[in-house]
Write a protein that holds these residues in place. Structure first.
Motif, PDB file in Angstrom:
ATOM      1  N   GLY A 272       0.818  -1.196   0.000  1.00 45.87           N
ATOM      2  CA  GLY A 272       0.000   0.000   0.000  1.00 45.87           C
ATOM      3  C   GLY A 272       0.856   1.252   0.000  1.00 45.87           C
ATOM      4  O   GLY A 272       1.953   1.273   0.581  1.00 45.87           O
ATOM      5  N   HIS A 273       0.370   2.297  -0.657  1.00 48.87           N
ATOM      6  CA  HIS A 273       1.089   3.569  -0.729  1.00 48.87           C
ATOM      7  C   HIS A 273       0.080   4.702  -0.653  1.00 48.87           C
ATOM      8  O   HIS A 273      -0.936   4.680  -1.351  1.00 48.87           O
ATOM      9  CB  HIS A 273       1.866   3.680  -2.049  1.00 48.87           C
ATOM     10  CG  HIS A 273       2.747   2.502  -2.338  1.00 48.87           C
ATOM     11  ND1 HIS A 273       2.244   1.321  -2.852  1.00 48.87           N
ATOM     12  CD2 HIS A 273       4.083   2.325  -2.176  1.00 48.87           C
ATOM     13  CE1 HIS A 273       3.250   0.459  -2.995  1.00 48.87           C
ATOM     14  NE2 HIS A 273       4.367   1.046  -2.606  1.00 48.87           N
ATOM     15  N   LEU A 274       0.370   5.678   0.182  1.00 48.59           N
ATOM     16  CA  LEU A 274      -0.462   6.872   0.297  1.00 48.59           C
ATOM     17  C   LEU A 274       0.401   8.105   0.078  1.00 48.59           C
ATOM     18  O   LEU A 274       1.447   8.272   0.724  1.00 48.59           O
ATOM     19  CB  LEU A 274      -1.110   6.956   1.682  1.00 48.59           C
ATOM     20  CG  LEU A 274      -2.277   6.001   1.957  1.00 48.59           C
ATOM     21  CD1 LEU A 274      -2.624   5.991   3.446  1.00 48.59           C
ATOM     22  CD2 LEU A 274      -3.498   6.397   1.127  1.00 48.59           C
ATOM     23  N   LEU A 275      -0.031   8.960  -0.831  1.00 44.62           N
ATOM     24  CA  LEU A 275       0.617  10.242  -1.080  1.00 44.62           C
ATOM     25  C   LEU A 275      -0.289  11.319  -0.496  1.00 44.62           C
ATOM     26  O   LEU A 275      -1.454  11.447  -0.902  1.00 44.62           O
ATOM     27  CB  LEU A 275       0.832  10.451  -2.570  1.00 44.62           C
ATOM     28  CG  LEU A 275       1.559  11.722  -3.009  1.00 44.62           C
ATOM     29  CD1 LEU A 275       2.925  11.845  -2.340  1.00 44.62           C
ATOM     30  CD2 LEU A 275       1.719  11.738  -4.525  1.00 44.62           C
ATOM     31  N   LEU A 276       0.227  12.068   0.465  1.00 47.35           N
ATOM     32  CA  LEU A 276      -0.575  12.982   1.268  1.00 47.35           C
ATOM     33  C   LEU A 276       0.026  14.379   1.257  1.00 47.35           C
ATOM     34  O   LEU A 276       1.220  14.555   0.996  1.00 47.35           O
ATOM     35  CB  LEU A 276      -0.648  12.477   2.720  1.00 47.35           C
ATOM     36  CG  LEU A 276      -1.139  11.030   2.882  1.00 47.35           C
ATOM     37  CD1 LEU A 276      -0.627  10.437   4.180  1.00 47.35           C
ATOM     38  CD2 LEU A 276      -2.661  10.980   2.838  1.00 47.35           C
ATOM     39  N   ARG A 277      -0.817  15.356   1.589  1.00 44.88           N
ATOM     40  CA  ARG A 277      -0.392  16.757   1.591  1.00 44.88           C
ATOM     41  C   ARG A 277      -0.848  17.428   2.882  1.00 44.88           C
ATOM     42  O   ARG A 277      -1.987  17.255   3.322  1.00 44.88           O
ATOM     43  CB  ARG A 277      -0.982  17.489   0.387  1.00 44.88           C
ATOM     44  CG  ARG A 277      -0.586  18.948   0.235  1.00 44.88           C
ATOM     45  CD  ARG A 277      -1.197  19.527  -1.054  1.00 44.88           C
ATOM     46  NE  ARG A 277      -0.801  20.891  -1.288  1.00 44.88           N
ATOM     47  CZ  ARG A 277      -1.456  21.945  -0.807  1.00 44.88           C
ATOM     48  NH1 ARG A 277      -2.544  21.781  -0.079  1.00 44.88           N
ATOM     49  NH2 ARG A 277      -1.029  23.165  -1.067  1.00 44.88           N
ATOM     50  N   LYS A 278       0.062  18.185   3.488  1.00 43.69           N
ATOM     51  CA  LYS A 278      -0.295  18.945   4.680  1.00 43.69           C
ATOM     52  C   LYS A 278      -1.015  20.227   4.283  1.00 43.69           C
ATOM     53  O   LYS A 278      -0.570  20.946   3.395  1.00 43.69           O
ATOM     54  CB  LYS A 278       0.964  19.318   5.479  1.00 43.69           C
ATOM     55  CG  LYS A 278       0.692  20.242   6.652  1.00 43.69           C
ATOM     56  CD  LYS A 278       1.977  20.634   7.377  1.00 43.69           C
ATOM     57  CE  LYS A 278       1.712  21.708   8.425  1.00 43.69           C
ATOM     58  NZ  LYS A 278       2.925  22.053   9.188  1.00 43.69           N
TER      59      LYS A 278
END
Length: 217
Positions: free
Chosen positions: A206-212
């Motif tokens: 699994g991979h999650l690309l996230l932004r603050k």
């Protein structure tokens, strides 16, 4: 930096014990993983486009391969790992890069200092109840608009569950559950990738690309 809890000490000791073998066995692990490399490239492009942001940190960098790959993708990057032996190996292999011994839950960094974070199969060793505090620390050290990339073993429809990782206890996460925790910590999802296990791999990745901060427009 606060003193290590028992699981931090156990994780550091376990990786110290296998560091040399680990570095030898998996040195070229990413040569045949085009999807993984593509996701790292997408992260690097986003991180380079974050205005006035600081460097990128790979947290849980091991012997430094991903850190060096991110450097090759044009990022100012450094690595942090619990294991002193891993950090020694990384420094020997990549003397032009900065590597530090440290814990992901108590980083010796100022608020908003980083333009991006990669946690590549490192939060897998964090007891599930402590993951929110790690995400909070990631958010603290990221600049507004900074990106976070998480890679982990996915539970394939099941609950969060421990498994017999070859080094020390690790956990598989449902991607939706980890994404929800990240949202509660103040991150917005940019994208995700599920990769089926290849020959010799046991679990889906699994991979999650996230932004603050606010959602991207």
């Amino acid at each position: 930096m606060t003193g290590p809890s028992s699981h931090l000490s156990a994780t550091a000791d376990a990786y110290d014990a296998v560091a040399v073998l680990y570095a030898e066995l998996f040195r070229d692990a990413y040569d045949n993983l085009p999807l993984d490399r593509a996701l790292l490239a997408a992260f690097a492009e986003l991180a380079r486009g974050t205005a006035d942001a600081g460097p990128v940190a790979e947290l849980g960098c091991g012997p430094g391969w991903v850190t060096a790959h991110l450097r090759d993708l044009g990022l100012e990057v450094f690595g942090v790992d619990l294991s002193p032996v891993m950090i020694q190996l990384a420094r020997e292999a990549y003397p032009d890069l900065r590597f530090e011994v440290g814990s992901m839950d108590a980083l010796d960094l100022a608020d908003g200092e980083l333009g991006g974070i990669v946690s590549w199969y490192s939060v897998i060793h964090v007891p599930p109840g402590e993951v929110p505090s790690y995400l909070a620390e990631f958010r603290r050290v990221l600049a507004p608009g900074g990106h976070l990339l998480l890679a982990f073993f996915e539970s394939e429809g099941g609950p969060v569950a421990p498994f017999d990782h070859k080094v020390t206890t690790a956990y598989r996460w449902p991607i939706d559950a980890l994404a929800e925790l990240a949202g509660e910590a103040g991150f917005f999802e940019v994208g995700r990738m599920l990769r089926e296990p290849l020959e010799g791999e046991r679990f889906r990745r699994g991979h999650l690309l996230l932004r603050k901060g606010e959602p991207a427009r």
